[in-house]
Design an enzyme around this catalytic site. Structure first.
Site, short mmCIF file in Angstrom:
data_model
loop_
_atom_site.label_atom_id
_atom_site.label_comp_id
_atom_site.label_asym_id
_atom_site.label_seq_id
_atom_site.Cartn_x
_atom_site.Cartn_y
_atom_site.Cartn_z
CG HIS A 1 -0.40 0.24 2.52
ND1 HIS A 1 -0.18 -0.76 3.44
CD2 HIS A 1 0.02 1.37 3.12
CE1 HIS A 1 0.34 -0.26 4.55
NE2 HIS A 1 0.47 1.04 4.37
CG ASP B 1 -0.03 -4.11 2.73
OD1 ASP B 1 0.09 -3.55 1.62
OD2 ASP B 1 -0.03 -3.49 3.81
CB SER C 1 3.42 1.72 5.97
OG SER C 1 2.16 1.77 6.55
#
Length: 462
Positions: free
Chosen positions: A103, A133, A206
């Site tokens: 993402h 992911d 992230s």
């Protein structure tokens, strides 16, 4: 006397403080392999909105980089602007392979990796896997510093872990905490048994690494549980063992294939366990078997309870997709099941997870014939058209009155396909089985509701 007590307390506090870990050496040695990732993207012709993927509860948020605030007045259409997204990543090989979250780079036209020495290199996307992911990047450089890959299977709950990343764009921020839990399943995340920690993770972290005290990467920080958009004490990381399996496939083909068993499953709660004669609620209850799928070929039947896969226990139904998904298609595996109260081992050849699957449709067009019974429900036979369309036999619930059926949670339109281990082919089967059901105990009933097969416990008190 007071001064002596104060001295003792000070000594105790000093001793307790000395037992806390020192992260300085770990951070000094590992930070050079952590990178900052930014992207540019020609966005769609609309103003920016912070959107979550469809179906994901708002409380589970991915950490998309925070874009610049739109200028006051009438901002230019998004197609005329470019957007930067900030995230983290880490170098896994000296020749420039970088691992991050999917993402972070999803939809990017350009990806840039900024190293610890302030060099900024444009990266090529080798491949990505939205299901886990994860994304694998490659920069054109040699002799780069790398992280040491650890074994996430050896992590223990309560163990200290450290995260390094770029929350809100603040490069190389270090936070620490402990492993709160392992094997967590999150909404719409079927193939990742997440590591839960209380490490402070925020937007920008992230794709960054999660280290153990030996300086080994054991996870990739991916999601947080939040009501405000910031850290609230629950963070989730992708286990490194899962990530490296994905990396190997991305290097080979640029895509990821996962194992597929070809069953629909549900949780075994206390009442269902009792209805199946189990001592405890555990395992994955098979509610549907895909025709000609791997499980069908191996002899799996709906009503079976899968308790082990390749020697690993299946305690929760969510454990099974984690285990099967990591197996390469074509691999032979062993299933331990419970059928009619007896344990059995089946050999299965794992298939490849398809892009989509067949759905059992529901239909409100009911025939006129009906019948009442001791379950307190009125049912009708399926028409030939319904049997062919749904590829199922059984009876459909037309109305529910007060009684065992209502207590079990039956609703109009449910299709009853099995009771107490016996398949319902028509109305006569249903009436015969319903009259013979034992009183005072729960028995399993299989139904299809709005296309989804499931088992529910049914109890007739008298």
């Amino acid at each position: 006397m007071k001064w002596l007590m104060t001295l003792v307390l000070l000594l105790m506090a000093t001793q307790a403080w000395s037992k806390l870990p020192d992260f300085t050496e770990l951070v000094q040695e590992s930070s050079p392999a952590v990178v900052n990732i930014s992207t540019t993207q020609k966005a769609s012709n609309r103003y920016h909105q912070f959107d979550l993927p469809q179906g994901v509860p708002d409380i589970f948020r991915h950490f998309f980089g925070v874009p610049p605030q739109a200028p006051r007045g009438n901002p230019a259409p998004r197609s005329q602007q470019e957007r930067s997204s900030l995230g983290s990543g880490f170098i896994v090989s000296e020749d420039g392979y970088v691992l991050t979250n999917n993402h972070v780079i999803d939809g990017a036209d350009q990806i840039f990796v900024r190293l610890n020495d302030r060099r900024e290199l444009e990266a090529k996307l080798i491949g990505s896997d939205p299901s886990s992911d994860l994304a694998l990047l490659k920069v054109d450089a040699d002799n780069l510093p790398t992280v040491e890959i650890g074994d996430s299977e050896n992590l223990k709950v309560g163990e200290w872990v450290v995260a390094i990343g770029s929350p809100f764009g603040f490069d190389y921020s270090v936070t620490a905490g402990i492993v709160s839990a392992k094997g967590r399943s999150l909404p719409n995340e079927n193939y990742v048994p997440f590591i839960q920690t209380d490490v402070a993770i925020n937007p920008g972290n992230s794709g960054g690494p999660l280290f153990n005290l030996d300086g080994e990467v054991v996870g990739i920080n991916s999601q947080i549980y939040t009501r405000s958009g910031g850290f609230m004490g629950l963070s989730f990381a992708i286990p490194m063992n899962v990530a490296m399996e994905v990396v190997d496939q991305l290097k080979e083909t640029g895509t990821v294939t996962r194992g597929w068993l070809g069953v629909a499953i549900q949780e075994v709660d206390k009442e269902l366990a009792e209805s199946f004669g189990l001592d405890k609620a555990a395992g994955a209850l098979v509610s549907q078997v895909v025709e000609n799928g791997p499980a069908d070929a191996a002899g799996v039947k709906y009503g079976d309870i899968i308790t082990e896969f390749n020697g690993k226990k299946v305690t929760l139904s969510s454990d099974l997709p984690h285990l099967v998904g990591r197996v390469r298609p074509g691999t032979k595996a062993k299933l331990r099941i419970i059928r009619h109260g007896k344990a059995k081992t089946l050999n299965v050849e794992i298939g490849a997870l398809p892009n989509g699957g067949d759905v059992i449709a529901s239909n409100s067009n009911m025939p006129q014939q009906s019948k009442s019974n001791r379950l307190g429900i009125e049912v009708v036979e399926l028409t030939q058209e319904q049997r062919k369309k749904w590829d199922a036999t059984g009876v459909m619930v037309k109305s529910v009155k007060q009684g065992p059926g209502a207590n079990a949670g039956l609703i109009n339109g449910d299709v009853i396909t099995m009771i107490y281990g016996e398949i319902i082919r028509d109305m006569s089967d249903f009436n015969r089985i319903a009259e013979q059901l034992p009183a005072g105990r729960s028995v399993p009933m299989r139904i299809v509701r709005r296309g989804a097969p499931m088992f529910i416990p049914l109890r007739i008190n008298q």
